[in-house]
Design an enzyme around this catalytic site. Structure first.
Site, PDB file in Angstrom:
ATOM      1  N   HIS A  48       0.938  -1.219   0.073  1.00 55.21           N
ATOM      2  CA  HIS A  48       0.036   0.046  -0.098  1.00 55.21           C
ATOM      3  C   HIS A  48       1.148   1.150  -0.024  1.00 55.21           C
ATOM      4  O   HIS A  48       2.081   1.176   0.344  1.00 55.21           O
ATOM      5  CB  HIS A  48      -0.991   0.209   1.256  1.00 55.21           C
ATOM      6  CG  HIS A  48      -2.090  -1.044   1.121  1.00 55.21           C
ATOM      7  ND1 HIS A  48      -2.962  -1.392   2.116  1.00 55.21           N
ATOM      8  CD2 HIS A  48      -2.387  -1.790   0.024  1.00 55.21           C
ATOM      9  CE1 HIS A  48      -3.787  -2.128   1.875  1.00 55.21           C
ATOM     10  NE2 HIS A  48      -3.524  -2.548   0.605  1.00 55.21           N
ATOM     11  N   GLU A  50       0.974   3.933   1.806  1.00 52.23           N
ATOM     12  CA  GLU A  50       1.696   4.415   3.145  1.00 52.23           C
ATOM     13  C   GLU A  50       3.142   3.882   3.349  1.00 52.23           C
ATOM     14  O   GLU A  50       3.853   4.284   3.886  1.00 52.23           O
ATOM     15  CB  GLU A  50       0.708   4.138   4.320  1.00 52.23           C
ATOM     16  CG  GLU A  50      -0.736   4.759   4.414  1.00 52.23           C
ATOM     17  CD  GLU A  50      -1.575   4.075   3.433  1.00 52.23           C
ATOM     18  OE1 GLU A  50      -1.150   3.263   2.642  1.00 52.23           O
ATOM     19  OE2 GLU A  50      -2.776   4.106   3.848  1.00 52.23           O
ATOM     20  N   THR A 194     -18.213  -4.600 -33.910  1.00 52.26           N
ATOM     21  CA  THR A 194     -17.248  -3.594 -33.997  1.00 52.26           C
ATOM     22  C   THR A 194     -15.949  -4.585 -34.355  1.00 52.26           C
ATOM     23  O   THR A 194     -15.049  -4.006 -34.879  1.00 52.26           O
ATOM     24  CB  THR A 194     -16.920  -2.935 -32.838  1.00 52.26           C
ATOM     25  OG1 THR A 194     -18.181  -2.041 -32.737  1.00 52.26           O
ATOM     26  CG2 THR A 194     -15.736  -1.969 -32.635  1.00 52.26           C
ATOM     27  N   ASP A 198     -13.730  -3.486 -37.727  1.00 53.83           N
ATOM     28  CA  ASP A 198     -12.656  -2.802 -37.416  1.00 53.83           C
ATOM     29  C   ASP A 198     -11.240  -3.549 -37.229  1.00 53.83           C
ATOM     30  O   ASP A 198     -10.078  -3.008 -37.307  1.00 53.83           O
ATOM     31  CB  ASP A 198     -12.668  -1.796 -36.267  1.00 53.83           C
ATOM     32  CG  ASP A 198     -13.742  -0.683 -36.497  1.00 53.83           C
ATOM     33  OD1 ASP A 198     -14.278  -0.651 -37.493  1.00 53.83           O
ATOM     34  OD2 ASP A 198     -13.986   0.007 -35.460  1.00 53.83           O
ATOM     35  N   LEU A 202      -7.523  -2.393 -29.526  1.00 51.30           N
ATOM     36  CA  LEU A 202      -8.011  -1.970 -28.325  1.00 51.30           C
ATOM     37  C   LEU A 202      -6.983  -1.719 -27.031  1.00 51.30           C
ATOM     38  O   LEU A 202      -7.064  -2.140 -25.905  1.00 51.30           O
ATOM     39  CB  LEU A 202      -9.008  -2.896 -27.600  1.00 51.30           C
ATOM     40  CG  LEU A 202     -10.171  -3.187 -28.655  1.00 51.30           C
ATOM     41  CD1 LEU A 202     -11.447  -4.072 -28.035  1.00 51.30           C
ATOM     42  CD2 LEU A 202     -10.890  -1.745 -29.219  1.00 51.30           C
ATOM     43  N   ARG A 205      -1.730   2.874 -27.111  1.00 49.76           N
ATOM     44  CA  ARG A 205      -0.517   2.963 -27.917  1.00 49.76           C
ATOM     45  C   ARG A 205       0.137   4.337 -27.824  1.00 49.76           C
ATOM     46  O   ARG A 205       0.609   4.900 -28.753  1.00 49.76           O
ATOM     47  CB  ARG A 205      -0.942   2.751 -29.542  1.00 49.76           C
ATOM     48  CG  ARG A 205      -1.276   1.257 -29.720  1.00 49.76           C
ATOM     49  CD  ARG A 205      -1.146   0.638 -31.129  1.00 49.76           C
ATOM     50  NE  ARG A 205      -2.417   1.539 -31.792  1.00 49.76           N
ATOM     51  CZ  ARG A 205      -3.895   1.074 -31.458  1.00 49.76           C
ATOM     52  NH1 ARG A 205      -4.192   0.151 -30.707  1.00 49.76           N
ATOM     53  NH2 ARG A 205      -4.733   1.738 -32.121  1.00 49.76           N
TER      54      ARG A 205
HETATM   55  C1  AOF Z   1      -4.353   1.462   2.306  1.00 50.77           C
HETATM   56  N1  AOF Z   1      -3.575   2.042   1.381  1.00 50.77           N
HETATM   57  O1  AOF Z   1      -2.508   2.102  -0.708  1.00 50.77           O
HETATM   58  C2  AOF Z   1      -4.370   1.057  -0.331  1.00 50.77           C
HETATM   59  C3  AOF Z   1      -5.506   0.678   0.471  1.00 50.77           C
HETATM   60  O2  AOF Z   1      -6.131  -6.880  -0.453  1.00 50.77           O
HETATM   61  P1  AOF Z   1      -5.284  -5.987   0.721  1.00 50.77           P
HETATM   62  O3  AOF Z   1      -5.060  -6.525   1.716  1.00 50.77           O
HETATM   63  O4  AOF Z   1      -4.138  -5.261  -0.264  1.00 50.77           O
HETATM   64  O5  AOF Z   1      -6.430  -5.000   0.853  1.00 50.77           O
HETATM   65  C4  AOF Z   1      -7.250  -4.060  -0.097  1.00 50.77           C
HETATM   66  C5  AOF Z   1      -7.965  -3.051   0.636  1.00 50.77           C
HETATM   67  O6  AOF Z   1      -6.925  -2.223   1.234  1.00 50.77           O
HETATM   68  C6  AOF Z   1      -8.826  -2.426  -0.360  1.00 50.77           C
HETATM   69  O7  AOF Z   1     -10.184  -3.014  -0.347  1.00 50.77           O
HETATM   70  C7  AOF Z   1      -8.773  -0.940   0.368  1.00 50.77           C
HETATM   71  O8  AOF Z   1      -9.884  -0.950   1.509  1.00 50.77           O
HETATM   72  C8  AOF Z   1      -7.707  -0.748   0.922  1.00 50.77           C
HETATM   73  N2  AOF Z   1      -6.635  -0.088  -0.025  1.00 50.77           N
HETATM   74  N3  AOF Z   1      -5.307   1.064   1.687  1.00 50.77           N
HETATM   75  O9  AOF Z   1      -4.286   1.587   3.594  1.00 50.77           O
HETATM   76  C9  AOF Z   1      -3.413   1.845   0.147  1.00 50.77           C
HETATM   77  N4  AOF Z   1      -4.537   0.901  -1.849  1.00 50.77           N
HETATM   78 ZN    ZN Z   2      -2.967  -0.253   3.925  1.00 49.47          ZN
END
Ligand code: AOF
Ligand code: ZN
Length: 361
Positions: A48, A50, A194, A198, A202, A205
């Site tokens: 994540h 943080e 489509t 075409d 998709l 690019r």
């Molecule tokens: C955060 N910081 O940058 C993000 C969050 O599957 P997991 O354990 O990675 O958790 C997914 C959940 O974490 C997602 O549904 C959302 O609630 C949160 N995303 N949380 O603290 C982040 N991307």
């Molecule tokens: Zn998190």
């Protein structure tokens, strides 16, 4: 927070079922403020933002203010909660851009921070968190992706002409905008008509963004997509799904061998499309762009499954044989104008559905 939001845009469309979040760690105030750590949710969704920012800042995180675009999480995934990590690093203040409705978080992240003595400020945007969280919110609240319908319409109201020859409607600049939009989507969908007319790729690019092409989905009830089409031939490189009533037939085998995924589809009516959308989060699709043609566009509009309409009006004239644009696209009812811009000779407008992302819609 605006800078943290811009940072978060870098990975929109690349974090699967996770939202792309931005975190900035800042030391000092006013004119003395400086960024000591930056983080955006990693590609695939972990780590994540943080954690990425804390790692970037190292010891400089102590006493800093964190600007996070989404409430820090409170659950144990591959790592412990981000709220705990912020507290352990000695962050003094956390400013949060949006509440996290994930049932595993839902206010618990804020509670952890407050309990640890951190000053928390909620800077939630009025009217929801909008982009880039709309796909994430749509999955949580409705169990389906956020749907953008894109249509290019000529001056005389046509979206194309029957037959094998491709008619150019929008100009070069608008087309590049479409490619940029694709880069931020999890999936892009067309009807088989489509695909036959075409033979499209998709993909995105734009130089440098080629790797950001979303999953491609072809709605093809009767499995008419040629095995020699560019979509099938490149399925090994760019994930490609075919939604069809014949997923279990022998006819599906060569498509599977070519690397396509087959998704069962009952038919073309509202319930069938709804079922198809409900399947999508399971393959990491929270945002979807429907790129035509008119039959698929009509089916989505008719089913009330469109959250945003992107309409590109061009100066081109198609003439008598033109296929008329769906009525609901030219005069969107229940939508409000969100953006209007001119790209060369084209006028680009975006229409937002009034109740997009409410649990019922
Ligand atoms: C955060 N910081 O940058 C993000 C969050 O599957 P997991 O354990 O990675 O958790 C997914 C959940 O974490 C997602 O549904 C959302 O609630 C949160 N995303 N949380 O603290 C982040 N991307
Ligand atoms: Zn998190």
């Amino acid at each position: 927070m605006a800078a943290a939001r811009r940072l978060s845009l870098r990975h929109v469309g690349l974090t699967a079922e996770n939202p792309s979040v931005g975190t900035l760690l800042v030391q000092g105030e006013g004119g003395d403020a400086r960024i000591v750590g930056r983080g955006v949710t990693a590609i695939t969704g972990r780590p994540h933002s943080e954690r990425v920012a804390l790692e970037d800042a190292g010891a400089a995180a102590r006493g800093a203010t964190a600007y996070v675009t989404l409430e820090p999480c409170a659950h144990h995934g591959r790592t412990g909660p981000c709220a705990d990590a912020l507290a352990a690093a000695g962050v003094a203040r956390v400013v949060i851009g949006a509440a996290d409705p994930d049932p595993r978080v839902d206010g618990r992240g804020i509670a952890i921070l407050r309990k640890a003595g951190i000053v928390v400020r909620e800077l939630f945007e009025a009217g929801g968190s909008g982009r880039p969280f709309e796909g994430f919110l749509s999955r949580l609240r409705r169990g389906r992706p956020h749907v953008t319908l894109k249509m290019a319409v000529s001056a005389d109201g046509a979206v194309g002409r029957p037959g094998p020859e491709r008619v150019g409607i929008s100009g070069a600049v608008a087309n590049r905008q479409v490619h940029l939009m694709r880069a931020g989507m999890d999936a892009i969908m067309v009807g088989v008509g489509t695909a036959l007319a075409d033979d499209p790729m998709l993909t995105c690019r734009l130089p440098g963004l080629e790797a950001r092409s979303p999953i491609r989905i072809v709605v093809d009830p009767q499995l008419r997509l040629p095995l020699g089409s560019r979509l099938v031939r490149t399925a090994v490189d760019v994930p490609t799904l075919i939604a069809t009533t014949r997923a279990a037939d022998a006819a599906a085998v060569p498509y599977r061998r070519a690397g396509c995924g087959l998704v069962p589809l009952e038919g073309y009516d509202a319930d069938d499309l709804r079922a198809l959308l409900r399947f999508m989060p399971s393959v990491g699709v929270q945002s979807l762009m429907v790129e035509g043609g008119p039959a698929l566009a009509n089916a989505f509009l008719w089913a009330g499954l469109v959250d945003r309409i992107v309409l590109v009006r061009s100066a081109a004239v198609v003439g008598d044989l033109g296929i008329a644009a769906p009525e609901g696209v030219l005069a969107p009812r229940g939508f409000r104008l969100g953006r209007r811009e001119r790209f060369g000779a084209d006028v680009w407008t975006e229409w937002e559905r009034d109740d997009a992302c409410s649990p019922e819609s």
